[in-house]
Design a protein around this motif. Structure first.
Motif, short mmCIF file in Angstrom:
data_model
loop_
_atom_site.label_atom_id
_atom_site.label_comp_id
_atom_site.label_asym_id
_atom_site.label_seq_id
_atom_site.Cartn_x
_atom_site.Cartn_y
_atom_site.Cartn_z
N PRO A 14 0.62 -0.99 0.00
CA PRO A 14 -0.03 -0.08 0.02
C PRO A 14 0.85 1.28 0.03
N ALA A 15 2.09 1.41 0.57
CA ALA A 15 2.82 2.17 0.61
C ALA A 15 3.55 2.57 -0.73
N VAL A 16 3.81 1.50 -1.31
CA VAL A 16 4.35 1.45 -2.63
C VAL A 16 3.54 2.03 -3.82
N ASP A 17 2.12 1.73 -3.44
CA ASP A 17 0.98 2.14 -4.36
C ASP A 17 0.70 3.59 -4.24
N LYS A 60 4.76 2.84 18.11
CA LYS A 60 3.25 3.46 18.13
C LYS A 60 3.44 4.80 18.59
N LEU A 61 3.92 5.18 19.70
CA LEU A 61 4.12 6.25 20.25
C LEU A 61 4.87 7.24 19.30
N ASN A 62 5.98 6.84 18.37
CA ASN A 62 6.58 7.68 17.36
C ASN A 62 6.23 7.43 16.07
N CYS A 63 5.11 6.87 15.81
CA CYS A 63 4.81 6.27 14.32
C CYS A 63 4.64 7.64 13.44
N GLU A 64 4.07 8.69 14.19
CA GLU A 64 3.87 9.98 13.39
C GLU A 64 5.20 10.50 12.87
N VAL A 65 6.08 10.65 13.84
CA VAL A 65 7.36 11.34 13.32
C VAL A 65 7.98 10.30 12.21
N ASN A 86 -2.00 7.75 11.06
CA ASN A 86 -2.04 7.26 12.37
C ASN A 86 -1.42 5.80 12.47
N TRP A 87 -1.59 5.25 13.75
CA TRP A 87 -0.94 3.75 13.68
C TRP A 87 -1.57 2.71 12.74
N THR A 88 -3.08 2.94 12.62
CA THR A 88 -3.64 1.73 11.76
C THR A 88 -3.08 1.84 10.19
N LEU A 89 -2.76 3.25 9.66
CA LEU A 89 -2.33 3.43 8.24
C LEU A 89 -0.64 3.01 8.46
N PHE A 90 -0.07 3.34 9.36
CA PHE A 90 1.29 3.06 9.70
C PHE A 90 1.51 1.47 9.40
N LYS A 91 0.68 0.61 10.34
CA LYS A 91 0.76 -0.80 10.27
C LYS A 91 0.58 -1.30 8.87
N LYS A 92 -0.26 -0.64 8.04
CA LYS A 92 -0.77 -1.16 6.86
C LYS A 92 0.32 -0.79 5.71
N TRP A 93 1.18 -0.02 5.93
CA TRP A 93 2.38 0.62 5.00
C TRP A 93 3.82 0.26 5.41
#
Length: 115
Positions: A14-17, A60-65, A86-93
């Motif tokens: 998903p990140a590559v997309d 999780k605490l630092n995922c936005e950075v 957010n954390w949900t998108l971070f884990k998908k990407w």
């Protein structure tokens, strides 16, 4: 050995997309394989690697950075970035791995070259 651990992110499809869809320059498409050839290495406190739960809590605490740093590496124009980072998108990407043993083979002070 230094008192740091290494955190590395690996991109998922998903990140590559997103990289390919957001590209304002019509560059040749990147692939999952090509995007993961060279990774940013994040030095983190050695203590966060004591347990997988502690590591996940730190990520999780630092995922936005982390997220923003990776996005900036592709496109500096923040209007191209996903609005909801957010954390949900971070884990998908991204997936992540951590290595707790870091050996310094240089023997000279570590300098912050970004400052």
């Amino acid at each position: 050995m230094i008192n740091r651990a290494v955190l590395m992110l690996s991109y998922k499809q998903p990140a590559v997309d997103w990289i390919n869809e957001a590209d304002p320059y019509n560059s040749p498409e990147v692939t999952l394989s090509s995007v993961n050839e060279e990774k940013t290495v994040y030095l983190v406190a050695h203590e966060i690697t004591d347990t997988p739960k502690e590591l996940e809590a730190w990520v999780k605490l630092n995922c936005e950075v982390l997220f923003e740093n990776e996005l900036y590496g592709w496109y500096v124009d923040e209007t191209l970035w996903p609005k909801k980072r957010n954390w949900t998108l971070f884990k998908k990407w991204f997936s992540y791995e951590c290595h707790s043993v870091v050996e310094d083979t240089v023997g000279a002070p570590i300098l912050d070259l970004g400052a």
